[in-house]
Motif scaffolding. Structure first.
Motif, short mmCIF file in Angstrom:
data_model
loop_
_atom_site.label_atom_id
_atom_site.label_comp_id
_atom_site.label_asym_id
_atom_site.label_seq_id
_atom_site.Cartn_x
_atom_site.Cartn_y
_atom_site.Cartn_z
N UNK A 1 0.82 -1.21 0.00
CA UNK A 1 0.00 0.00 0.00
C UNK A 1 0.85 1.26 0.00
N UNK A 2 2.15 1.11 0.16
CA UNK A 2 3.06 2.26 0.19
C UNK A 2 3.29 2.75 -1.24
N UNK A 3 2.76 3.94 -1.55
CA UNK A 3 2.88 4.48 -2.90
C UNK A 3 4.08 5.42 -3.04
N UNK A 4 4.82 5.63 -1.94
CA UNK A 4 5.92 6.58 -1.94
C UNK A 4 7.21 5.96 -2.50
N UNK A 5 7.59 4.80 -1.96
CA UNK A 5 8.84 4.15 -2.37
C UNK A 5 8.50 2.93 -3.23
N UNK A 6 8.74 3.09 -4.53
CA UNK A 6 8.35 2.06 -5.49
C UNK A 6 9.58 1.38 -6.09
N UNK A 7 9.30 0.39 -6.92
CA UNK A 7 10.37 -0.28 -7.64
C UNK A 7 11.16 0.74 -8.46
N UNK A 8 12.49 0.66 -8.38
CA UNK A 8 13.35 1.57 -9.11
C UNK A 8 13.85 2.75 -8.31
N UNK A 9 13.34 2.91 -7.07
CA UNK A 9 13.76 4.04 -6.23
C UNK A 9 15.18 3.80 -5.70
N UNK A 10 16.12 4.74 -5.92
CA UNK A 10 17.47 4.59 -5.34
C UNK A 10 17.45 4.95 -3.85
N UNK A 11 17.98 4.05 -3.02
CA UNK A 11 18.07 4.28 -1.57
C UNK A 11 19.48 4.75 -1.24
N UNK A 12 19.59 5.82 -0.44
CA UNK A 12 20.91 6.38 -0.12
C UNK A 12 21.31 6.15 1.34
N UNK A 13 20.35 5.85 2.22
CA UNK A 13 20.68 5.60 3.63
C UNK A 13 19.52 4.92 4.31
N UNK A 14 19.82 4.10 5.31
CA UNK A 14 18.81 3.46 6.15
C UNK A 14 19.15 3.74 7.61
N UNK A 15 18.21 4.31 8.32
CA UNK A 15 18.41 4.69 9.73
C UNK A 15 19.70 5.51 9.93
N UNK A 16 19.94 6.42 8.99
CA UNK A 16 21.07 7.34 9.12
C UNK A 16 22.40 6.78 8.66
N UNK A 17 22.45 5.51 8.24
CA UNK A 17 23.70 4.91 7.77
C UNK A 17 23.72 4.96 6.25
N UNK A 18 24.70 5.69 5.68
CA UNK A 18 24.80 5.83 4.24
C UNK A 18 25.15 4.49 3.58
N UNK A 19 24.81 4.38 2.32
CA UNK A 19 24.93 3.11 1.60
C UNK A 19 26.30 2.46 1.74
N UNK A 20 27.37 3.21 1.50
CA UNK A 20 28.72 2.65 1.55
C UNK A 20 29.01 2.04 2.92
#
Length: 412
Positions: free
Chosen positions: A61-80
């Motif tokens: 039901x989440x229409x905000x983050x869809x397939x193809x969205x680039x994620x740059x951080x989770x809980x303040x931790x950057x991807x690298x």
């Protein structure tokens, strides 16, 4: 038990830098968890380099983050930094971490939950469609509240019977396109599937059809029986070869820990009868060190061969890549293998059963250095033509490695 496995055993086995040294949960845990569906991080991600792209959102039901969205951080931790932390809990051969990008891509929610724990909400940083970085707080995925998911049938679910033929087709298959004079040999394992008979039939058919191009797809092949990789190599390699320069163990038995080590039925007799102590005081597996293997004469393939590789190409598959790499009519295409190029430890792998938790830790018993090996630099086998994933490939479900091979064949 779960905490001990992921907080103690996982980072410990990672430090060994051996992809065959890993752990699995106890029989009791697997029985307990079998029919349970646990809450988890809600996003499935495709990951490579420092890129994370959403492939599915479990909260439909989440229409905000869809397939193809680039994620740059989770809980303040950057991807690298996030990937660096997660990789420190996962096993790999040397420094060939390509396998771990694929592990995380296959089931990111599972690994994130076990490494970081479960949160009711996750702070996600992402790029929107205009390229602007934004933040969103999204809830965890709760399967008990997902009424839509309950109605879905999962692939290969317990109530669905998979036929023997379907299982064999998944392990190995041969497809021939006579219009392009191309055969595609897909091998997802070197273990099961009556492979030697399959190879005989396949190369006979390829010879009968006078096929000029062969694609060997081993991108999901984690290895298996070395005899099967040798059998395949004989149909492609033009010169005699050996499997190993050295294949050694530091012991001839499991004492004094025999009571904690669960070996296959033939492991102990093989250690006793097939190894011999050398001048280095180590026990050498002479069969793999000394045996000179000749190419097949009947139905040997002499056309152009394209081997598709990635991080899941491991163990015996990496040995196969090393054996055929450099031959004039062979090209490795794709990504660095997850299996070590210098060698590996995949000959005999009993399990240590830890006495209290009953967790299983794999104990590779032999050190195998490849025949005509490269310097020990910690890499997997490198492709001749590097083909990585792109965001466009993820969005369009495009197999770019196959596309590159098709273009090469058409140009020829």
């Amino acid at each position: 038990e779960l905490e001990f496995a992921w907080k103690i055993i996982a980072p410990l086995t990672n430090k060994i830098h051996c992809g065959h040294t890993s752990f699995s949960m106890s029989t009791g845990w697997n029985k307990f968890i079998r029919d349970k569906r646990l809450p988890s991080f809600p996003l499935h991600l495709k990951i490579w380099a420092d890129t994370m792209i959403v492939t599915a959102n479990l909260n439909t039901q989440d229409s905000l983050i869809k397939k193809g969205t680039p994620i740059t951080a989770i809980n303040g931790i950057r991807t690298h930094d996030l990937l660096k932390q997660m990789f420190s809990y996962l096993p790999q051969d040397g420094f060939a971490d390509n396998v771990n990008y694929l592990r995380l891509s296959i089931n990111f929610p599972y690994f994130h939950r076990n490494i970081f724990g479960l949160y009711k909400n996750y702070l996600i940083q992402y790029y929107d469609s205009t390229g602007v970085e934004k933040k969103a707080l999204i809830p965890y995925y709760d399967p008990s509240a997902d009424t839509l998911q309950k109605k879905k049938k999962l692939p290969f679910a317990r109530n669905e019977k998979t036929t023997k033929l379907q299982k064999l087709e998944w392990i190995r298959s041969l497809k021939i396109d006579t219009s392009q004079s191309t055969a595609t040999l897909k091998l997802n394992s070197f273990s099961k599937g009556h492979l030697q008979n399959f190879f005989r039939r396949s190369f006979k058919k390829i010879e009968t059809e006078k096929i000029k191009n062969l694609v060997v797809d081993i991108r999901n092949n984690g290895g298996g029986d070395m005899n099967n990789f040798v059998f395949l190599t004989r149909y492609i390699k033009n010169t005699s070869f050996k499997v190993a320069d050295t294949a050694v163990s530091i012991a001839k038995n499991f004492r004094p820990y025999s009571g904690y080590i669960k070996a296959n039925f033939f492991d102990k007799p093989a250690l006793f009868f097939l190894t011999k102590k050398g001048s280095d005081n180590k026990y050498h597996f002479g069969f793999w060190e000394n045996r000179i293997i000749k190419p097949k004469k009947q139905n040997h393939f002499n056309g152009d061969t394209y081997v598709l590789t990635n991080g899941l190409t491991f163990s015996a598959s990496a040995l196969f890549c090393n054996a055929v790499k450099g031959q004039n009519n062979v090209k490795l295409i794709g990504e660095e293998t997850g299996g070590g190029w210098y060698g590996n430890s995949g000959i005999m792998i009993p399990d240590i059963i830890l006495p209290n938790t009953k967790l299983k830790v794999r104990l590779p018993f032999f050190r195998l250095v490849q025949f005509n090996h490269v310097a020990k630099n910690g890499t997997g086998v490198l492709p001749d033509i590097f083909v990585n994933t792109t965001i466009k490939d993820v969005l369009n479900n495009t197999d770019r490695k196959k596309e590159v091979v098709k273009e090469m064949i058409l140009k020829r």
